[in-house]
Scaffold this active site. Structure first.
Site, short mmCIF file in Angstrom:
data_model
loop_
_atom_site.label_atom_id
_atom_site.label_comp_id
_atom_site.label_asym_id
_atom_site.label_seq_id
_atom_site.Cartn_x
_atom_site.Cartn_y
_atom_site.Cartn_z
N CYS A 1 1.90 1.24 -11.53
CA CYS A 1 1.17 0.07 -12.03
C CYS A 1 -0.10 0.49 -12.78
CB CYS A 1 0.80 -0.85 -10.87
SG CYS A 1 -0.53 -0.23 -9.82
N CYS A 7 -3.08 2.01 -10.74
CA CYS A 7 -2.83 3.37 -10.26
C CYS A 7 -2.90 4.36 -11.41
CB CYS A 7 -1.48 3.45 -9.55
SG CYS A 7 -1.55 2.76 -7.88
N CYS A 20 4.91 -1.14 -7.63
CA CYS A 20 4.41 0.16 -8.06
C CYS A 20 4.96 1.25 -7.15
CB CYS A 20 2.88 0.14 -7.99
SG CYS A 20 2.11 1.73 -8.31
N CYS A 30 1.50 2.74 -5.17
CA CYS A 30 0.72 1.94 -4.22
C CYS A 30 1.53 0.87 -3.52
CB CYS A 30 -0.49 1.30 -4.92
SG CYS A 30 -0.08 -0.05 -6.03
N ASP A 79 -26.94 -4.34 48.69
CA ASP A 79 -25.76 -4.69 49.48
C ASP A 79 -25.55 -6.21 49.54
OD1 ASP A 79 -26.31 -2.10 51.99
OD2 ASP A 79 -25.32 -2.05 50.03
#
Lengths: 184, 529
Positions: free
Chosen positions: B21, B24, B109, B112, B344
Site C-alpha cells: 500500500c 508502506c 497490503c 501491513c 490483633d
C-alpha cells in the site's frame, strides 16, 4: 485450668476472670509413663495454630523435692546434637524432624539418676532445651511454662492426627486418680 | 507535496506491483514526516499513480538473476486502476519477469495487512472511540497502545530483502534500518484522530490507557517458517502457549542472515484475502491511591477478612469497612489495603489512629474535589461505629513509602490492663516507671511461629507508666520500638520474651486488654476537618 500444687493452699493465688494465657490458646495433652517408665509423664500444650510445646508434668520424678539436676547434654548420639538444629525461613528449612518416640534430651541428676525426655508428637523441631540450658533449675521452678523442653511444628497435613496417641486433660486426671504411687 | 523522489521510483514501482500500500511504500522509502501519511487513502493512490506515470517510456528492471526483462508500464497502470475493485488474483513477478496483470488485489497490503489502510483511518478510530466512551471511564488524557501480529515484521523484512534483490544496488540507497517503523507511522496518523474524537490530548504519561490488539490468523504460518531457518530461536518455554512471541520473532529476524532468509523466502509476501482482525479493544485506568488514618473501637474485628475453608469466622474487617465505600465511589475493580503495621482482632486503636493506604485498581472515576473526599470520609464514619477514619485524601504511589517506613522505624504507644497472680501494692509497680530504654529479646511468639521465621528480635521498651487498679490489676502505658510484641512482653510467652513483666515483677502476669494509644508516624498529612 492451671493446677494449684497438691496439698498446698496459697491464699494469694486467685484465678483471673478470663483463663490464663496458657489456657486461652492452648489445649493440654498428656502422655503418661513415657517409654514405660513409671510417672515420667509429659504434658504437651498445643496452640490453636498446631504448634506443640513439650513440658514435664508435676508428677515427673525430676520435679520431686530433693532432686538436683546436674546436667542436660544436648548431644543425643554421636551424630545428633539438638543444638545443631538450625531453622531458617518461614518454611522452617533445616529443622530436624522428630517422631513421637524421638529423644529430646537426657537429664542427669546428682543422685545418679538419668531421665530421657521424649518428643511425644511428630513434627519439625523448632527449639530444643535452649530455654533451660543456661539454668536447668528453671525446669523445676517453672515446669509448665519457662521450663519447657521443646517447641515443635507439626506438618500441616498431620495437624489433626498428631494428638491421637495422647490423653486429654480429663483422661489424664482419671489416670492420675488410679495411680497413686506418683504422689508422695 | 508528494514525498517520493526520482530515486524512489524503482522501489515504489516494485512494491506497488507486489501489493504494497502507499503508506508502506512511504515507509520503505524513508519518508519520516507525518503529513503525507495523514492524507486520505484514495488520494494517496492517485498521487502515487501520477508519480509513477511521469515516465512514459518503459521501465527497465535490472535483476541479478534472471537477465533483465521489460515491464510494460501500461500493464502496471491497469493494475493500479483495479486497486479499488474487489477482484481475485494478484500481481506477481512471474518467472520470465513480466508482470502478469490480472485483476489486482491491492486491497490488502502484503506488508501491513490493512493496518495502514483502513485501520488508521477515521472510521476505525471512531469505532474505537465509541467503545472507549461506552466503557464509562473518566479521563483527561490518554495513552494509546497498539499491538500488531508478529508476522508483520516478518513480512516487512521479507519484502525488503526481495526488493533489494530485484533492484540495482545504486538505486536502493536505503537500508533496512531506514524503513520507518510501522507503529510509529500508525501513531502519527491515529493520535490526532483520537485526540479530536475524544477531546483529550495523547500523553505518554497518562494513567488512562486505550489498547488495541490486532491479529491475523491467516498468516500465522509466516512465523513458523522462521523456525525452519533458525530452530533454536524458538525454544518452547514453560507456560507459553505460542513460541512465536513478538520478542522471539524480532530476535530471530535480527539473527538470521539475509541469504538464509532468502533461501526460505525467495519472493515477496503475497496479499492475503483478509485484513487483520481486531482481537480486542480495552480501556484501563492506572491505580489511584487513597490514604488516611483509622481508629478501631471494636475488640472483635480483624484487619482483613477472616475466612477459613470458605467459612467466615468473624463478621467484617477493618479493610472492608473502609474500602467497600471507596470501591463503590471510585468504581474500581478491586483494592489493595495496606497499613503502617496492624493490631490483633481484640486490640483497639485509639488516639490519632493508624495510617493506611488503599490502592484502587482500574478506577472508572478518578477526579474528586477535597469537599467530595470529606463527604466520603463522613459517609464511612456514619456507616459504622467499629471504625472511624480521618485525614482521608488522595495520594501518589510514591507517598506509600512513608507509611511503610513508619512500620519499621517509628515508635508506638500502648495501654494494657495487666493481671498478676500474686497480690500487689502500689509500691510494687512503681519501679516500672523509672525503667528507660529497656532492652528485651523476643523469640518469635508461639502464636505466629507457624507462619513467621524463627528468630530472636531485640527490641526496646522506651518508657513505661503504671496506674494501680487493685491487688491483682494495674494499667501499663508503654512506648516501644516498632515491631515489639506487647502481649508477649507481658505474659512472657513461655519465657521466650526476656525480660517480661512477669520476670521483672517476679509474678505470673497476664494481659487482659490492649489498646494502641498512638502510632507515631506523621503521614499522611493531617487535614483540618
Amino acid at each position: 485450668l492451671s493446677k494449684i500444687p497438691c496439698g498446698v493452699v496459697a491464699p494469694e493465688v486467685t484465678m483471673p476472670v478470663v483463663p490464663l494465657f496458657v489456657d486461652r490458646y492452648f489445649i493440654h495433652w498428656y502422655k503418661a509413663d513415657v517409654k514405660g517408665k513409671s510417672c515420667e509423664d509429659h504434658c504437651i500444650p498445643q496452640h490453636s495454630n498446631r504448634i506443640c510445646v513439650t513440658t514435664l508434668t508435676e508428677s515427673h520424678p525430676v520435679l520431686q523435692s530433693g532432686k538436683t539436676i546436674k546436667s542436660i547434654p544436648c548431644q543425643i548420639s554421636t551424630n545428633c546434637s539438638r543444638l545443631q538444629n538450625k531453622v531458617s525461613g518461614k518454611c522452617k528449612r533445616g529443622a530436624q524432624f522428630l517422631t513421637e518416640l524421638a529423644p529430646l534430651c537426657k537429664i542427669y541428676c546428682s543422685d545418679g539418676e538419668a531421665y530421657t525426655v521424649s518428643s511425644c508428637v511428630r513434627g519439625c523441631s523448632m527449639e530444643v532445651i535452649e530455654n533451660i540450658l543456661h539454668k536447668p533449675s528453671i525446669l523445676q521452678e517453672k515446669p509448665s511454662t519457662e521450663g519447657y523442653i521443646a517447641v515443635e511444628l507439626p506438618k500441616f497435613e498431620e495437624s489433626k492426627n498428631i494428638t491421637e496417641g495422647l490423653l486429654t486433660q480429663k483422661q489424664y486426671e482419671e489416670v492420675m486418680v488410679k495411680m497413686t504411687d506418683c504422689r508422695t | 507535496m508528494f514525498p517520493l523522489t526520482e530515486e524512489n521510483k524503482h522501489v515504489a514501482q516494485l512494491l506497488l506491483s507486489t501489493g504494497t500500500c502507499p503508506r508502506c511504500i512511504f515507509r520503505f522509502c524513508g519518508v519520516d514526516f507525518h503529513a503525507p501519511y495523514k492524507l486520505p487513502y484514495k488520494e494517496l493512490l492517485n498521487e502515487l499513480q501520477k508519480f509513477l506515470d511521469t515516465e512514459k517510456d518503459e521501465l527497465i528492471l535490472e535483476v541479478m538473476n534472471p537477465p533483465p526483462k521489460k515491464i510494460r508500464l501500461q500493464e502496471l497502470e491497469d493494475s493500479i486502476d483495479n486497486l479499488s475493485q474487489n477482484g481475485e488474483g494478484r500481481i506477481s513477478l512471474s518467472q520470465d519477469g513480466s508482470i502478469a496483470s490480472k485483476n489486482s488485489n491491492l486491497n490488502v497490503c502484503n506488508v501491513c495487512l490493512g493496518i495502514l489502510q483502513e485501520f488508521c483511518e477515521k472510521d476505525f478510530v471512531k469505532k474505537v472511540c465509541q467503545k472507549v466512551e461506552a466503557s464509562g471511564f473518566e479521563f483527561t488524557s490518554l495513552v494509546f497502545s497498539v499491538s500488531f501480529p508478529p508476522q508483520l515484521s516478518v513480512r516487512e523484512v521479507r519484502s525488503f530483502a526481495c526488493i533489494k534483490l530485484y533492484v540495482k544496488k545504486q538505486s536502493l540507497s536505503l537500508g533496512r534500518d531506514d524503513i520507518v517503523q510501522l507503529k510509529e507511522a500508525y501513531k502519527w496518523i491515529t493520535h490526532p484522530l483520537f485526540s479530536e474524537e475524544l477531546g483529550v490530548p495523547i500523553d505518554g504519561k497518562s494513567l488512562f490507557e486505550v489498547s488495541v490488539v490486532f491479529a491475523h490468523p491467516e498468516t500465522v504460518e509466516d512465523c513458523h517458517f522462521l523456525a525452519a531457518i533458525c530452530p533454536d530461536c524458538f525454544k518452547p518455554a514453560k507456560n507459553k502457549q505460542s513460541v512465536f512471541t513478538r520478542m522471539a520473532v524480532m530476535k530471530a529476524l535480527n539473527k538470521i542472515k539475509e541469504e538464509d532468509f532468502l533461501k526460505q523466502f525467495p519472493c515477496p509476501p503475497n496479499s492475503p484475502k483478509a485484513v487483520c482482525t481486531v482481537l480486542e479493544i480495552e480501556c484501563a485506568h492506572g491505580a489511584v491511591f487513597v490514604a488516611g488514618r483509622y481508629n478501631k473501637y471494636s475488640r472483635n474485628l480483624p484487619q482483613t477478612p477472616w475466612i477459613i475453608d470458605g467459612e467466615r469466622k468473624l463478621e467484617s474487617s477493618v479493610e472492608e469497612l473502609i474500602s467497600d465505600h471507596l470501591l463503590a465511589v471510585f468504581k474500581a475493580e478491586s483494592f489493595n489495603f495496606s497499613s503502617s503495621g496492624r493490631e490483633d482482632v481484640d486490640v483497639r486503636t485509639l488516639g490519632n489512629g493508624r495510617p493506611f493506604a488503599i490502592e484502587l485498581v482500574n478506577p472508572h472515576r478518578v477526579h474528586f474535589t477535597s469537599q467530595e473526599i470529606k463527604e466520603l470520609q463522613q459517609k464511612i464514619n456514619n456507616s459504622s461505629n467499629k471504625i472511624q477514619v480521618r485525614d482521608l485524601q488522595l495520594v501518589t504511589r510514591e507517598a506509600i513509602g512513608h507509611m511503610k517506613e513508619g512500620e519499621e522505624e517509628k515508635t508506638k504507644t500502648y495501654s494494657a490492663l495487666i493481671w498478676t497472680d500474686k497480690a500487689i501494692q502500689k509500691k510494687d509497680i512503681e519501679f516500672l516507671n523509672d525503667i528507660k530504654d529497656l532492652k528485651i529479646d523476643q523469640k518469635t511468639p508461639l502464636r505466629v511461629l507457624h507462619r513467621r521465621p524463627l528468630a530472636v528480635r531485640a527490641r526496646v521498651i522506651h518508657s513505661m507508666e503504671t496506674q494501680y487498679v487493685d491487688e491483682h490489676h494495674f494499667r501499663l502505658r508503654l512506648k516501644t520500638q516498632a515491631g515489639t510484641y506487647i502481649k508477649e512482653f507481658v505474659h512472657g510467652d513461655f519465657g521466650r520474651t526476656k525480660p517480661n513483666i512477669g520476670s521483672l515483677m517476679n509474678v505470673t502476669a497476664d494481659i487482659l486488654e490492649l489498646d494502641v494509644e498512638s502510632v507515631d508516624v506523621d503521614w499522611p498529612p493531617a487535614l483540618d476537618d
